[in-house]
Scaffold this active site. Structure first.
Site, PDB file in Angstrom:
ATOM      1  N   ASP A  57       0.887  -1.215   0.056  1.00 52.38           N
ATOM      2  CA  ASP A  57       0.098  -0.168  -0.016  1.00 52.38           C
ATOM      3  C   ASP A  57       0.883   1.395   0.139  1.00 52.38           C
ATOM      4  OD1 ASP A  57      -2.304  -1.643   0.018  1.00 52.38           O
ATOM      5  OD2 ASP A  57      -2.096  -1.908   2.315  1.00 52.38           O
ATOM      6  N   LYS A  60       1.885   2.074  -5.160  1.00 54.50           N
ATOM      7  CA  LYS A  60       2.501   1.445  -6.285  1.00 54.50           C
ATOM      8  C   LYS A  60       1.211   1.647  -7.652  1.00 54.50           C
ATOM      9  CE  LYS A  60       2.543  -2.540  -4.312  1.00 54.50           C
ATOM     10  NZ  LYS A  60       1.933  -2.144  -2.945  1.00 54.50           N
ATOM     11  N   GLY A  84      -4.700  -4.423  -3.656  1.00 54.91           N
ATOM     12  CA  GLY A  84      -5.599  -3.456  -3.959  1.00 54.91           C
ATOM     13  C   GLY A  84      -4.764  -1.935  -4.590  1.00 54.91           C
ATOM     14  N   HIS A  85      -4.815  -1.694  -5.757  1.00 55.61           N
ATOM     15  CA  HIS A  85      -4.175  -0.745  -6.333  1.00 55.61           C
ATOM     16  C   HIS A  85      -4.972   0.308  -6.613  1.00 55.61           C
ATOM     17  CE1 HIS A  85      -0.506  -3.733  -7.247  1.00 55.61           C
ATOM     18  NE2 HIS A  85      -0.759  -3.429  -5.758  1.00 55.61           N
ATOM     19  N   GLN A 267       1.843  -6.102  -3.133  1.00 54.51           N
ATOM     20  CA  GLN A 267       2.422  -6.011  -1.758  1.00 54.51           C
ATOM     21  C   GLN A 267       3.665  -5.402  -1.619  1.00 54.51           C
ATOM     22  OE1 GLN A 267       1.230  -9.685  -3.176  1.00 54.51           O
ATOM     23  NE2 GLN A 267      -0.519  -8.694  -2.772  1.00 54.51           N
TER      24      GLN A 267
END
Ligand code: GDP
Ligand code: IMO
Ligand code: MG
Length: 468
Positions: A57, A60, A84-85, A267
């Site tokens: 988080d 990225k 989750g991007h 990650q």
């Protein structure tokens, strides 16, 4: 197409620097952007990896989105829909879990490579979501060798966590760990199996013989029915088929033609199964080496390795976290930084930047530059603290400790820097930052030992600038 302001960021600049001395580059010595930005024509293998330097988080997705403007391929090489991007463009928000961030650019091919684990239902739903936002999912390419997340992987993930109780990892419960377990046990089911119904059915039956012994006896839950699973998954095959290919070959051909390839880590370094805070990690290798293995390209193809680090640090789930704050400063970071998980909605744990961990990430990944995100969030604090070492049982650790107990029980040694207490979200160059913010960035750069290439001061595409 999601529209909004675009930042003209010369990735060719990144590539051109490859033969330069990579010692600590003082910001005052930084190369002028205009002079160093040039043609994108690099003769061979211009591949860049962007990956998280912390516990995930770091931002990225937004970083890759900015670089992707100049990329021909953006590649996810590990993990699955545990990622989750979030990308913000204008007033639109796009949260991606599997499709690489390159989806926003019509000329960019998003690739999901063989090192990933793919939940086909989630992938198809994400492609539908993209289409609903006028993005074109037909370009997405999926490796025939990627492993499938099966319903029993999700179930096992959930029940195992439940049984671990207070020792649980705090996984996303998306089935990631069990899917990789099967991969390494050589009992996994791959994307290509979907196109051979006989083999697929037999693999499901074999897997369930095992799973259905374990679920009721060990975890006191109901067994699973194979026929329904086979029907469901074979139902996905037709829609997935046009996307499935040999992604290693696709990338090899692209690299030989001088196309620009961007690898998007999911990650972060400290969640790496080999180099992270095991067992409180994910089950894959987000680190730079993982980009090679997970996409089937060789080390010489990689040109640049960019580490994304938040100006502070966060982690979701359990595990050691030396600089974690349990006070109102931590709460403020969470609130101002919007530190709630994109995948699970969980409140992220937050703390001051940890330079011991950052230097470790630089070493493990051989980062060539860092991208520092969320500097704007620190505008709220009078004093900015940075951990420069750990102290444990009279010993001072400046390197990431070999023994995990140190991470749990150490006292961080902090350096206090003055805050700037002014809104920096409008800064568009390093020189526009207040002196205290510049000093903070310089301090991190000196300690990390690699140049900070970019800083972001807000989530939007335009809220960033190049530094060196
Ligand atoms: P990822 O998993 O590394 O892609 O990061 P996430 O998307 O899960 O979390 C990063 C969050 O921070 C997202 O909501 C981004 O929109 C946001 N973000 C990224 N960079 C910045 C920044 O420089 N400033 C602020 N305020 N928010 C940012
Ligand atoms: P992005 O790509 C932050 C964490 C989980 C848990 C551990 C193992 O958005 O940075 P898993 O479901 O992978 O078996 O969970 O890893 N985790 C993440 N934390 N960002 C992520 O992805 C994460 N993906 C997994 O919270 O602690
Ligand atoms: Mg995330």
């Amino acid at each position: 197409m999601v529209d909004g302001p675009t930042v003209h960021l010369e990735i060719s600049h990144v590539l051109k620097l490859r033969n330069h001395d990579r010692g600590v580059l003082k910001l005052s010595d930084r190369l002028p952007t205009e002079a160093s930005a040039g043609s994108a024509s690099v003769s061979a293998m211009p591949a860049t990896v962007v990956l998280g330097a912390q516990w995930g988080d770091e931002g990225k997705g937004r970083v890759v989105d900015v670089f992707a403007e100049h990329a021909d391929f953006v590649v996810r090489y590990q993990g699955g829909n545990n990622a989750g991007h979030t990308i913000i463009v204008g007033n639109q928000k796009l949260a991606l879990s599997l499709i690489p961030s390159g989806i926003l650019y019509p000329n960019c091919i998003p690739v999901i490579a063989s090192g990933t684990v793919v939940d086909p239902k989630v992938l198809l739903a994400e492609m539908d979501m993209a289409a609903a936002k006028s993005l074109d999912p037909s370009r997405v390419r999926l490796s025939a060798n990627a492993h499938l997340i099966m319903p029993w992987h999700r179930k096992l993930d959930a029940v195992k966590e439940r049984y671990l109780g207070r020792n649980q990892i705090g996984t996303t419960r998306k089935g990631i760990g069990p899917a990789y377990t099967d991969k390494y046990a050589r009992t996994g089911i791959r994307v290509q199996d979907l196109f051979d119904p006989k083999i697929f059915t037999s693999k499901v039956q074999t897997a369930l013989e095992d799973v259905n012994r374990i679920l009721p006896r060990v975890y006191n839950t109901l067994p699973m029915a194979g026929e329904e699973i086979v029907d469901e998954y074979l139902g996905y095959a037709e829609r997935l088929e046009p996307h499935v290919t040999d992604t290693s070959l696709l990338l090899w051909e692209g690299l030989r033609e001088g196309k620009q390839v961007l690898f998007e880590g999911a990650q972060g370094t400290l969640l790496d199964v080999d180099h992270g805070t095991y067992p409180f990690v994910t089950s894959s290798n987000p680190t730079a080496g993982g980009a090679l293995v997970g996409s089937g390209i060789g080390p010489k193809a990689i040109d640049e390795i960019i580490g994304v680090a938040k100006a502070y640090i966060s982690r979701v789930g359990t595990g050691p976290f030396p600089t974690e704050l349990h006070d109102e400063i931590g709460d403020k970071m969470i609130e101002l930084g919007g530190e709630y998980g994109t995948v699970t909605g969980r409140r992220r744990r937050c703390g001051w930047l940890d330079l011991v961990a950052l230097r470790y990430a630089v070493r493990i990944n051989t980062f060539t530059r860092l991208f520092l995100t969320k500097l704007d969030i620190l505008s709220a604090f009078d004093t900015i603290r940075v951990a420069v070492a750990y102290r444990y049982e009279g010993e001072t650790f400046t390197e990431f400790p070999r023994q995990q107990r140190v991470l749990y029980e150490c006292e961080p040694v902090y350096e206090d820097l003055p805050g700037w207490r002014t809104d920096i979200s409008g800064a568009r160059s390093f020189d526009e930052l207040p002196p205290e913010a510049r000093a903070y960035v310089e301090f991190i750069q000196e300690s990390a030992g690699v140049p900070i290439g970019w800083v972001s001061v807000g989530p939007e595409r335009s809220q960033m600038f190049e530094v060196s």
